[in-house]
Write an enzyme that holds these catalytic residues in place. Structure first.
Site, PDB file in Angstrom:
ATOM      1  N   LYS A  70      -7.867   5.106  -6.696  1.00 23.62           N
ATOM      2  CA  LYS A  70      -8.338   6.183  -7.568  1.00 23.62           C
ATOM      3  C   LYS A  70      -9.657   6.753  -7.047  1.00 23.62           C
ATOM      4  O   LYS A  70      -9.870   7.972  -7.041  1.00 23.62           O
ATOM      5  CB  LYS A  70      -8.505   5.660  -8.994  1.00 23.62           C
ATOM      6  CG  LYS A  70      -7.166   5.429  -9.678  1.00 23.62           C
ATOM      7  CD  LYS A  70      -7.332   4.805 -11.033  1.00 23.62           C
ATOM      8  CE  LYS A  70      -5.973   4.645 -11.718  1.00 23.62           C
ATOM      9  NZ  LYS A  70      -6.066   3.908 -12.981  1.00 23.62           N
ATOM     10  N   GLY A  92       0.814  -1.203   0.000  1.00 25.20           N
ATOM     11  CA  GLY A  92       0.000   0.000   0.000  1.00 25.20           C
ATOM     12  C   GLY A  92       0.845   1.249   0.000  1.00 25.20           C
ATOM     13  O   GLY A  92       2.067   1.174   0.164  1.00 25.20           O
ATOM     14  N   PRO A  93       0.210   2.394  -0.186  1.00 25.42           N
ATOM     15  CA  PRO A  93       0.946   3.653  -0.236  1.00 25.42           C
ATOM     16  C   PRO A  93       1.593   3.989   1.111  1.00 25.42           C
ATOM     17  O   PRO A  93       1.271   3.360   2.122  1.00 25.42           O
ATOM     18  CB  PRO A  93      -0.126   4.681  -0.586  1.00 25.42           C
ATOM     19  CG  PRO A  93      -1.427   3.994  -0.554  1.00 25.42           C
ATOM     20  CD  PRO A  93      -1.222   2.544  -0.414  1.00 25.42           C
ATOM     21  N   PRO A  94       2.485   4.961   1.125  1.00 25.14           N
ATOM     22  CA  PRO A  94       3.193   5.309   2.365  1.00 25.14           C
ATOM     23  C   PRO A  94       2.234   5.814   3.448  1.00 25.14           C
ATOM     24  O   PRO A  94       1.209   6.412   3.136  1.00 25.14           O
ATOM     25  CB  PRO A  94       4.125   6.437   1.942  1.00 25.14           C
ATOM     26  CG  PRO A  94       4.210   6.368   0.468  1.00 25.14           C
ATOM     27  CD  PRO A  94       2.954   5.771  -0.010  1.00 25.14           C
ATOM     28  N   SER A 154      -3.689   4.045 -18.592  1.00 21.94           N
ATOM     29  CA  SER A 154      -5.035   4.293 -18.084  1.00 21.94           C
ATOM     30  C   SER A 154      -5.543   5.710 -18.357  1.00 21.94           C
ATOM     31  O   SER A 154      -6.673   6.049 -18.025  1.00 21.94           O
ATOM     32  CB  SER A 154      -5.117   3.982 -16.595  1.00 21.94           C
ATOM     33  OG  SER A 154      -4.435   4.963 -15.877  1.00 21.94           O
ATOM     34  N   VAL A 161       0.229   4.304   5.542  1.00 25.80           N
ATOM     35  CA  VAL A 161      -1.064   3.693   5.845  1.00 25.80           C
ATOM     36  C   VAL A 161      -0.944   2.712   7.004  1.00 25.80           C
ATOM     37  O   VAL A 161      -1.899   2.030   7.350  1.00 25.80           O
ATOM     38  CB  VAL A 161      -1.672   2.967   4.631  1.00 25.80           C
ATOM     39  CG1 VAL A 161      -2.088   3.973   3.575  1.00 25.80           C
ATOM     40  CG2 VAL A 161      -0.716   1.951   4.080  1.00 25.80           C
ATOM     41  N   GLY A 162       0.236   2.618   7.581  1.00 25.95           N
ATOM     42  CA  GLY A 162       0.364   1.809   8.787  1.00 25.95           C
ATOM     43  C   GLY A 162       0.864   0.402   8.561  1.00 25.95           C
ATOM     44  O   GLY A 162       0.619  -0.462   9.407  1.00 25.95           O
ATOM     45  N   LYS A 163       1.566   0.159   7.482  1.00 26.35           N
ATOM     46  CA  LYS A 163       2.051  -1.198   7.224  1.00 26.35           C
ATOM     47  C   LYS A 163       3.094  -1.594   8.268  1.00 26.35           C
ATOM     48  O   LYS A 163       3.007  -2.648   8.893  1.00 26.35           O
ATOM     49  CB  LYS A 163       2.662  -1.278   5.822  1.00 26.35           C
ATOM     50  CG  LYS A 163       1.678  -0.940   4.735  1.00 26.35           C
ATOM     51  CD  LYS A 163       2.295  -1.054   3.371  1.00 26.35           C
ATOM     52  CE  LYS A 163       3.429  -0.088   3.117  1.00 26.35           C
ATOM     53  NZ  LYS A 163       3.013   1.331   3.114  1.00 26.35           N
ATOM     54  N   THR A 164       4.067  -0.721   8.426  1.00 21.20           N
ATOM     55  CA  THR A 164       5.121  -1.039   9.384  1.00 21.20           C
ATOM     56  C   THR A 164       4.569  -1.126  10.796  1.00 21.20           C
ATOM     57  O   THR A 164       4.877  -2.051  11.543  1.00 21.20           O
ATOM     58  CB  THR A 164       6.225   0.029   9.312  1.00 21.20           C
ATOM     59  OG1 THR A 164       6.652   0.142   7.962  1.00 21.20           O
ATOM     60  CG2 THR A 164       7.394  -0.320  10.177  1.00 21.20           C
TER      61      THR A 164
END
Ligand SMILES: Nc1ncnc2c1ncn2[C@@H]1O[C@H](COP(=O)(O)OP(=O)(O)OP(=O)(O)O)[C@@H](O)[C@H]1O
Ligand SMILES: [Mg+2]
Length: 820
Positions: free
Chosen positions: A736, A370-372, A693, A374-377
């Protein structure tokens, strides 16, 4: 017949000097001119001596025949045991010793052959014949004498046993016979050789033989000398080393190092006893320890070995933490740390539930994409907390060398284990949650492909015997819970993707962001800025302002940063004015954060010709991307600007071809491609853009520019087009849609085939924006263009008058016809 002569003793010696007693010698041959002391013990021999002394000859000499025994061991020799060739000797002195033996000094005189053994009871009596020495002189003889002299000289130099004075003595002798006999006395020859020399009557032959013998001796001596010097050298070297080592040890002892070293080795031994390790590792440590003991503690080698042992001993081979397998508790922890992220949390809880049941899970590796921000880490960290495991994070960003992961072989100077093993050491447990952060940021170059090492690490079938190059031991990674994160999937090599279960975290809606801020970020930053006990009321409208005007992102990282910035300023106020109650509202936020950074809402203020809002997807999440097109008189050139990639440029070409093919239908002059140039531009020209796109966006912009029909500003679109005007599916729909919603777009046109992805879009967003699936560009135009009569537009035939700029159509109006 001569039997009786022995009786008439006195007469005999005078008349017949040839009848003499015989002294058998053991192991020695006396040559003429030689003076030797002999120790005589045998009774018969003593009797012979006594006889000789009693019967001195006319020359007043006590003569006796000195002949050697064939074997020294024979104690009671018979005539056969004695050589029948000896030397007549003169007894110079006789000295009885207290033990009954006699020491006798005897001088060799002349060679003599035994003619006959005469009968005698108490000793051997023999009749001898003297051998005459010829004293011939010739040139040959002279030469021989000289050669013998020089060889003897060389021989003496090599032979330490002959005193150098001998050389002087011998060099004075010119007479060949005497020379030969003198030299023989000093050679260490075998008895038989000596006897042979004695029996050689001709002095020339004797000298020749002697010469030969000495040459042989010299050769032997030379070899001996060589060996001796070599041995000596070696001895010296080892002795030197030994000495230096001893000295070094003494110095080390003085400095206390040796003891320290011993202590260290002892420590290792202690540790080895208590540490639980694989059998292989234990053996290896023992082996290395053995090597270490032999080394000097200061040597570089010892350091290398010590380091290696330290590494092995410090790894958590079997140290593990106890898992918390309570799923409800885990859920509580996950919710405590993060808002939303429903799907991700569910998947994590499933994972934990299964693990609680089967104990050992060989499941796929979770990968958050996911984008930076967003809480992945932080989610991964939270998983560690929820399961009660240790947490380690290894950032793979910029790792380009396999050795960084797997380590360098120990033969390299300064070699170390790879990052994986290093992280495990840090974790100090063999079942941590291991976050492989940013797997998509790894790169490959000539030094090898780091992802190939990861393949092994992440494969549950293989990772129980992970082999680090440095350790060169198998390490069991199967209990480690690996989690990966990435911003995009593209850059993850597909074999790696294959091993992972991808969990997408697309980004947050405004409402979600609001909740996250309210529940997590605001309290967190308040505490972090030391305002724990101050009453701060951060209003929702204030948060919204930060979201709208100061950030534009999919995640919440900037939001958190801005909130932190607000709190810092609040803290300053608190210190300055001593206020305890503070209300942070919209106004205060604007004051603290300064000029607003982003415009909130739709990118355009009014509907315009040739300007279309597209939706793009980047690693940062979804984004709005405006496309501009303009038509000017020219020769049919298509100008494309805005740093577009190849695919995007082709997409523009395709759009143009489509429009040209359909020109008539849209009411555009067919010849426009000969009479005008078209310029397509995507603003923010410095940022590279690519992908197919934007196809529909460009087609719409072209049609709008050519027909002069404005485009509705609240419509955004995405989709690839074909030359025939079909709209093909795209990726990143959720991102999007979020971006469109962020910008206040009302209608979003998506490819029909993407309808299946609609489920991913949060309900609130689906409710807030109208999402229209389309199959053909015609439908796009119908939605996007400001048309009074959409049905008519698409059926309109080309106008008669050939005008470059298309047909005059109803001019743009701000009013929006109701589109279905
Ligand atoms: N759903 C959420 N609930 C609470 N806090 C969140 C949530 N999502 C993100 N955060 C907070 O946002 C901050 C940024 O998150 P994090 O560093 O995990 O992002 P990331 O996804 O790893 O980004 P990147 O791809 O840049 O590494 C953290 O402080 C995290 O606690
Ligand atoms: Mg991160």
């Amino acid at each position: 017949m001569l039997m009786f002569f022995g009786r008439d003793e006195k007469k005999d010696t005078q008349k017949r000097a040839e009848t003499v007693p015989l002294l058998p010698l053991r192991d020695i041959i006396v040559f003429p001119h030689m003076v030797v002391p002999l120790f005589v013990g045998r009774e018969r021999s003593i009797a012979a001596l006594n006889y000789a002394m009693a019967h001195k000859g006319a020359d007043d000499k006590a003569t006796i025949l000195l002949a050697a025994q064939k074997k020294a061991k024979t104690n009671d020799p018979t005539p056969e045991d004695i050589f029948h060739f000896g030397t007549l000797g003169n007894l110079i002195q006789l000295l009885p010793l207290p033990d009954g033996t006699v020491k006798v000094l005897v001088e060799g005189m002349r060679r003599a052959k035994v003619k006959e053994f005469l009968p005698h009871d108490s000793f051997f009596m023999v009749q001898v014949e003297e051998v005459a020495e010829s004293s011939e002189k010739s040139v040959e003889m002279e030469a021989l004498v000289r050669s013998v002299h020089s060889v003897f000289e060389a021989f003496v130099k090599l032979n330490k046993r002959i005193p150098p004075e001998m050389l002087m003595q011998v060099s004075a002798i010119e007479e060949p016979a005497r020379l030969a006999d003198t030299i023989v006395a000093h050679l260490s020859l075998k008895l038989n050789d000596k006897q042979a020399l004695l029996e050689t009557e001709s002095p020339v032959k004797r000298l020749e033989k002697l010469y030969e013998l000495m040459q042989g001796e010299i050769e032997i001596l030379q070899v001996e000398k060589k060996i001796r010097t070599r041995v000596k050298k070696q001895m010296e070297k080892t002795q030197k080393e030994y000495y230096l080592n001893e000295q070094m040890q003494a110095i080390q002892k003085e400095l206390g190092e040796r003891d320290e070293f011993k202590n260290e080795i002892q420590e290792i031994e202690e540790k080895l006893k208590t540490k639980r390790m694989s059998k292989e590792a234990t053996l290896k440590v023992k082996k290395e320890l053995k090597k270490l003991r032999m080394m000097s503690p200061m040597s570089a080698e010892a350091t290398v070995v010590r380091n290696y042992i330290d590494w092995i001993l410090s790894l958590p081979w079997y140290d593990e933490t106890k898992d918390r397998l309570d799923v409800t508790e885990a859920e509580r922890v996950l919710n405590e740390d993060h808002y939303g992220l429903k799907k991700a949390k569910e998947r994590i809880l499933e994972y934990l539930a299964v693990q609680a049941l089967v104990q050992k899970l060989k499941g796929p590796i979770l990968c958050f994409v996911g984008p930076p921000g967003v809480g992945k880490t932080s989610l991964a960290r939270s998983i560690a907390r929820a399961t009660g495991r240790k947490f380690v994070r290894l950032s793979l960003g910029g790792v380009r060398d396999e050795a960084e992961i797997r380590g360098h072989r120990r033969t390299y100077i300064g070699a170390m284990p790879g990052k994986l093993i290093q992280s495990l050491k840090k974790a100090a447990s063999n079942n941590p949650v291991f976050l492989l952060d940013e797997v998509d940021k790894m790169s490959t170059d000539f030094r090898g492909d780091p992802s190939s090492a990861l393949l092994e690490v992440l494969d549950p079938e293989q990772n129980h015997s992970f082999n680090d190059h440095y350790l060169d031991l198998d390490y069991d990674l199967s209990k480690v819970m690996f989690i990966c994160t990435a911003n995009t999937m593209h850059n993850i090599p597909s074999p790696l993707q294959d091993r992972m279960e991808i969990i997408r975290i697309a980004g947050y809606t405004e409402l979600e962001k609001l909740s996250i801020a309210r529940r997590y970020l605001v309290p967190k930053q308040k505490d972090a800025n030391g305002l724990g006990d101050v009453n701060v009321d951060f209003t929702d409208s204030a948060v919204r302002t930060v979201i709208h005007r100061y950030t534009r992102e999919s995640g919440v990282r900037s939001l958190e940063r801005e909130i932190a910035s607000v709190f810092r300023k609040v803290a300053r106020d608190v210190l300055k004015n001593g206020k305890r109650d503070i209300r942070v509202d919209q106004k205060l936020v604007r004051k603290y954060l300064g000029v607003q950074r982003y415009r909130f809402g739709m990118p355009e203020r009014e509907d315009q010709v040739g300007i279309v809002t597209g939706l793009a997807w980047t690693e940062m999440g979804g984004e709005l991307l405006t496309t501009e097109a303009t038509v000017m008189p020219g020769k049919g050139k298509l100008i494309i600007t805005g740093k577009l990639g190849e695919v995007m440029q082709e997409s523009a070409q395709a759009a143009l071809s489509y429009v040209r093919a359909r020109a008539e239908r849209f009411g555009i002059d067919k010849k426009f491609s000969e009479t005008c140039d078209i310029h397509v531009h995507l603003p923010e020209g410095a940022i590279p853009k690519d992908g197919p796109s934007a196809g529909v966006t460009m087609a719409t912009a072209l049609v709008s520019a050519l027909t002069k029909i404005p485009v509705r500003r609240d419509v955004a679109m995405t989709g690839e087009i074909t030359l025939r005007g079909r709209v093909l599916p795209i990726g990143g729909l959720k991102e999007k849609a979020l971006a469109a919603h962020r910008a206040g777009i009302k209608t979003v046109l998506i490819p029909k085939e993407n309808r299946k992805d609609l489920r991913e879009i949060p309900k609130k967003i689906r409710a807030a924006i109208r999402i229209v699936p389309v199959e053909f560009v015609d439908e796009v135009l119908r939605e996007a263009l400001v048309l009074e009569n959409p049905d008519e537009f698409l059926k309109k035939p080309a106008p008669a008058e050939p005008k470059a700029e298309g047909v005059a159509l109803p001019q743009q109006s701000a009013t929006q016809p109701a589109a279905q």
